[in-house]
Design a protein around this motif. Structure first.
Motif, PDB file in Angstrom:
ATOM      1  N   LEU A 180     -18.894  -2.354   2.947  1.00  0.00           N
ATOM      2  CA  LEU A 180     -17.587  -1.746   3.220  1.00  0.00           C
ATOM      3  C   LEU A 180     -16.508  -2.815   3.381  1.00  0.00           C
ATOM      4  CD1 LEU A 180     -18.681   1.053   5.725  1.00  0.00           C
ATOM      5  CD2 LEU A 180     -18.115   1.310   3.284  1.00  0.00           C
ATOM      6  N   ARG A 181     -16.861  -3.947   4.000  1.00  0.00           N
ATOM      7  CA  ARG A 181     -15.890  -5.040   4.134  1.00  0.00           C
ATOM      8  C   ARG A 181     -15.516  -5.597   2.767  1.00  0.00           C
ATOM      9  NH1 ARG A 181     -19.136  -6.440   8.682  1.00  0.00           N
ATOM     10  NH2 ARG A 181     -20.264  -7.987   7.418  1.00  0.00           N
ATOM     11  N   THR A 182     -16.509  -5.738   1.893  1.00  0.00           N
ATOM     12  CA  THR A 182     -16.226  -6.226   0.537  1.00  0.00           C
ATOM     13  C   THR A 182     -15.334  -5.255  -0.211  1.00  0.00           C
ATOM     14  OG1 THR A 182     -18.350  -7.394   0.480  1.00  0.00           O
ATOM     15  CG2 THR A 182     -17.269  -6.980  -1.630  1.00  0.00           C
ATOM     16  N   TRP A 183     -15.617  -3.960  -0.057  1.00  0.00           N
ATOM     17  CA  TRP A 183     -14.786  -2.941  -0.707  1.00  0.00           C
ATOM     18  C   TRP A 183     -13.341  -3.046  -0.219  1.00  0.00           C
ATOM     19  CZ3 TRP A 183     -15.648   0.924  -4.364  1.00  0.00           C
ATOM     20  CH2 TRP A 183     -14.601   1.844  -4.504  1.00  0.00           C
ATOM     21  N   ALA A 184     -13.138  -3.143   1.102  1.00  0.00           N
ATOM     22  CA  ALA A 184     -11.785  -3.200   1.665  1.00  0.00           C
ATOM     23  C   ALA A 184     -11.017  -4.407   1.147  1.00  0.00           C
ATOM     24  CB  ALA A 184     -11.857  -3.230   3.182  1.00  0.00           C
ATOM     25  N   ALA A 185     -11.731  -5.527   0.960  1.00  0.00           N
ATOM     26  CA  ALA A 185     -11.075  -6.729   0.456  1.00  0.00           C
ATOM     27  C   ALA A 185     -10.783  -6.625  -1.035  1.00  0.00           C
ATOM     28  CB  ALA A 185     -11.956  -7.948   0.728  1.00  0.00           C
ATOM     29  N   ARG A 186     -11.656  -5.962  -1.773  1.00  0.00           N
ATOM     30  CA  ARG A 186     -11.520  -5.889  -3.226  1.00  0.00           C
ATOM     31  C   ARG A 186     -10.625  -4.737  -3.682  1.00  0.00           C
ATOM     32  NH1 ARG A 186     -17.069  -6.614  -6.432  1.00  0.00           N
ATOM     33  NH2 ARG A 186     -17.020  -8.471  -5.077  1.00  0.00           N
ATOM     34  N   PHE A 187     -10.658  -3.628  -2.942  1.00  0.00           N
ATOM     35  CA  PHE A 187      -9.865  -2.447  -3.310  1.00  0.00           C
ATOM     36  C   PHE A 187      -9.076  -1.947  -2.098  1.00  0.00           C
ATOM     37  CE2 PHE A 187     -13.879  -2.305  -5.786  1.00  0.00           C
ATOM     38  CZ  PHE A 187     -13.357  -2.520  -7.059  1.00  0.00           C
ATOM     39  N   PRO A 188      -8.139  -2.734  -1.600  1.00  0.00           N
ATOM     40  CA  PRO A 188      -7.414  -2.355  -0.375  1.00  0.00           C
ATOM     41  C   PRO A 188      -6.618  -1.057  -0.513  1.00  0.00           C
ATOM     42  CG  PRO A 188      -6.339  -4.192  -1.486  1.00  0.00           C
ATOM     43  CD  PRO A 188      -7.658  -4.011  -2.162  1.00  0.00           C
ATOM     44  N   GLU A 189      -6.295  -0.668  -1.746  1.00  0.00           N
ATOM     45  CA  GLU A 189      -5.504   0.549  -1.948  1.00  0.00           C
ATOM     46  C   GLU A 189      -6.381   1.799  -2.018  1.00  0.00           C
ATOM     47  OE1 GLU A 189      -7.308  -0.365  -5.715  1.00  0.00           O
ATOM     48  OE2 GLU A 189      -6.335  -1.614  -4.186  1.00  0.00           O
ATOM     49  N   SER A 190      -7.698   1.621  -2.005  1.00  0.00           N
ATOM     50  CA  SER A 190      -8.628   2.749  -2.145  1.00  0.00           C
ATOM     51  C   SER A 190      -9.574   2.785  -0.955  1.00  0.00           C
ATOM     52  CB  SER A 190      -9.422   2.610  -3.447  1.00  0.00           C
ATOM     53  OG  SER A 190     -10.340   3.655  -3.593  1.00  0.00           O
TER      54      SER A 190
ATOM     55  N   ARG B 161     -24.776  -4.245  -5.465  1.00  0.00           N
ATOM     56  CA  ARG B 161     -25.641  -5.114  -6.257  1.00  0.00           C
ATOM     57  C   ARG B 161     -25.195  -6.574  -6.229  1.00  0.00           C
ATOM     58  NH1 ARG B 161     -28.863  -3.300 -10.591  1.00  0.00           N
ATOM     59  NH2 ARG B 161     -29.479  -1.139 -10.304  1.00  0.00           N
ATOM     60  N   GLY B 162     -24.074  -6.848  -5.579  1.00  0.00           N
ATOM     61  CA  GLY B 162     -23.625  -8.221  -5.441  1.00  0.00           C
ATOM     62  C   GLY B 162     -22.856  -8.762  -6.618  1.00  0.00           C
ATOM     63  N   ARG B 163     -22.298  -7.881  -7.457  1.00  0.00           N
ATOM     64  CA  ARG B 163     -21.507  -8.359  -8.574  1.00  0.00           C
ATOM     65  C   ARG B 163     -20.177  -8.924  -8.082  1.00  0.00           C
ATOM     66  NH1 ARG B 163     -22.049  -2.808 -11.543  1.00  0.00           N
ATOM     67  NH2 ARG B 163     -24.283  -2.793 -12.003  1.00  0.00           N
ATOM     68  N   THR B 164     -19.674  -9.888  -8.796  1.00  0.00           N
ATOM     69  CA  THR B 164     -18.364 -10.452  -8.464  1.00  0.00           C
ATOM     70  C   THR B 164     -17.267  -9.575  -9.050  1.00  0.00           C
ATOM     71  OG1 THR B 164     -18.242 -11.809 -10.461  1.00  0.00           O
ATOM     72  CG2 THR B 164     -19.367 -12.755  -8.544  1.00  0.00           C
ATOM     73  N   GLU B 165     -16.033  -9.832  -8.653  1.00  0.00           N
ATOM     74  CA  GLU B 165     -14.908  -9.049  -9.160  1.00  0.00           C
ATOM     75  C   GLU B 165     -14.757  -9.183 -10.668  1.00  0.00           C
ATOM     76  OE1 GLU B 165     -11.205  -8.662  -6.781  1.00  0.00           O
ATOM     77  OE2 GLU B 165     -12.035 -10.365  -5.678  1.00  0.00           O
ATOM     78  N   ARG B 166     -15.181 -10.301 -11.227  1.00  0.00           N
ATOM     79  CA  ARG B 166     -15.002 -10.534 -12.657  1.00  0.00           C
ATOM     80  C   ARG B 166     -16.144  -9.965 -13.489  1.00  0.00           C
ATOM     81  NH1 ARG B 166     -12.747 -16.795 -12.921  1.00  0.00           N
ATOM     82  NH2 ARG B 166     -10.883 -16.440 -11.625  1.00  0.00           N
ATOM     83  N   SER B 167     -17.177  -9.429 -12.821  1.00  0.00           N
ATOM     84  CA  SER B 167     -18.306  -8.870 -13.555  1.00  0.00           C
ATOM     85  C   SER B 167     -17.865  -7.657 -14.352  1.00  0.00           C
ATOM     86  CB  SER B 167     -19.424  -8.461 -12.587  1.00  0.00           C
ATOM     87  OG  SER B 167     -19.913  -9.583 -11.895  1.00  0.00           O
ATOM     88  N   SER B 168     -18.521  -7.439 -15.465  1.00  0.00           N
ATOM     89  CA  SER B 168     -18.199  -6.291 -16.314  1.00  0.00           C
ATOM     90  C   SER B 168     -18.609  -5.005 -15.624  1.00  0.00           C
ATOM     91  CB  SER B 168     -18.923  -6.413 -17.656  1.00  0.00           C
ATOM     92  OG  SER B 168     -18.783  -5.229 -18.408  1.00  0.00           O
ATOM     93  N   ARG B 169     -17.707  -4.004 -15.639  1.00  0.00           N
ATOM     94  CA  ARG B 169     -18.037  -2.699 -15.069  1.00  0.00           C
ATOM     95  C   ARG B 169     -17.695  -1.603 -16.076  1.00  0.00           C
ATOM     96  NH1 ARG B 169     -15.019  -4.970 -10.939  1.00  0.00           N
ATOM     97  NH2 ARG B 169     -13.327  -3.493 -11.273  1.00  0.00           N
ATOM     98  N   GLY B 170     -17.849  -1.932 -17.342  1.00  0.00           N
ATOM     99  CA  GLY B 170     -17.514  -0.976 -18.393  1.00  0.00           C
ATOM    100  C   GLY B 170     -18.602   0.042 -18.603  1.00  0.00           C
TER     101      GLY B 170
END
Length: 260
Positions: free
Chosen positions: A19-29, A193-202
């Motif tokens: 949840l902390r990672t989510w808040a940092a990565r997607f603060p608007e969501s 799963r520990g993917r970074t922000e630059r990982s493909s999510r297509g």
């Protein structure tokens, strides 16, 4: 208006890091993280009141994708004054004469070694919450077998918990509906799963996640745990949760490992 993204989690599972990672990565969501009992977890997915659930396995996978995440050591919870408290580890056979204060079907390994009297008394126990069951254990009326994190969550000064061998580990997984195409689901899977922000999510990654979410015996499925992948490569593995060999086997209770 965007629907809330609700992620539920069962007792003993702590999603704080994700949840902390989510808040940092997607603060608007925002994520609506809510605790839920295991018995209600899949129902909340199917009635669409939850988007994803972190729960204990196995479950009925009908209509659901499930990614196994990790396994937990099973422990036996007993009264502080019981003989079990004197040992660092017990085997399930050592509990054959103890009364299990939960449905014996939840611990089939115990049901397979229990005495007829202990089995009858266990079956006569009323249905209880974990908190209620531990209160009964504290009074010296039986024992309870649960994942270690659940025992720690409900710890009391008048009970102890010890690892129990011969009982299968408890699996934890992440589940979501097969027909839910909310892109936030793939984002959350990536964080878990520990993917970074630059990982493909297509779309290709979404297909791969869906494939891995199928059970090992399901068409197109594959193991996601390291143990499962080793098995697929043909390596022989010791059975997890099996009781270790001991020299000079004697009566069940004499095989407990005491403190030194």
């Amino acid at each position: 208006m965007t629907q809330p993204f609700r992620v539920e989690f069962v007792p003993g599972v702590t999603p704080d890091k994700w949840l902390r990672t989510w808040a940092a990565r997607f603060p608007e969501s925002a994520v609506d993280a809510v605790p839920v009992e295991q018995e209600e977890a899949t129902a909340h997915l199917r009635d669409r009141s939850a988007s994803m659930v972190l729960l204990r396995l196995p479950i009925d996978r009908n209509g659901l994708h499930v990614i196994p995440l990790y396994e937990e050591v099973p422990v036996v919870v007993a009264a502080k004054e019981s003989v079990i408290a004197a040992f660092e580890e017990v085997d399930v056979a050592d509990l054959a004469e103890e009364v299990l204060v939960q449905d014996p079907a939840h611990v089939p390994e115990w049901a397979g070694v229990a005495t007829a009297e202990a089995l009858d008394r266990s079956r006569a126990m009323p249905a209880m919450t974990t908190r209620q069951a531990i209160s009964v254990v504290a009074a010296g009326s039986g024992v309870l077998v649960v994942p270690m994190s659940v025992a720690r969550l409900h710890h009391r000064k008048d009970v102890v918990h010890r690892p129990v061998t011969g009982v299968a580990p408890s699996g934890v997984g992440l589940a979501w509906r097969v027909d839910d195409d909310d892109p936030r689901i793939e984002d959350f899977i990536g964080i878990v799963r520990g993917r970074t922000e630059r990982s493909s999510r297509g779309a290709g990654q979404a297909t791969e996640d869906a494939r891995e979410s199928r059970g090992p015996g399901e068409p197109g499925g594959r193991h996601t745990s390291s143990e499962g992948r080793r098995q697929e490569r043909g390596r022989a593995l010791p059975q997890r949760g099996a009781a270790p060999r001991r020299r000079g086997a004697g009566p069940a209770r004499s095989r407990r490992k005491g403190r030194r």
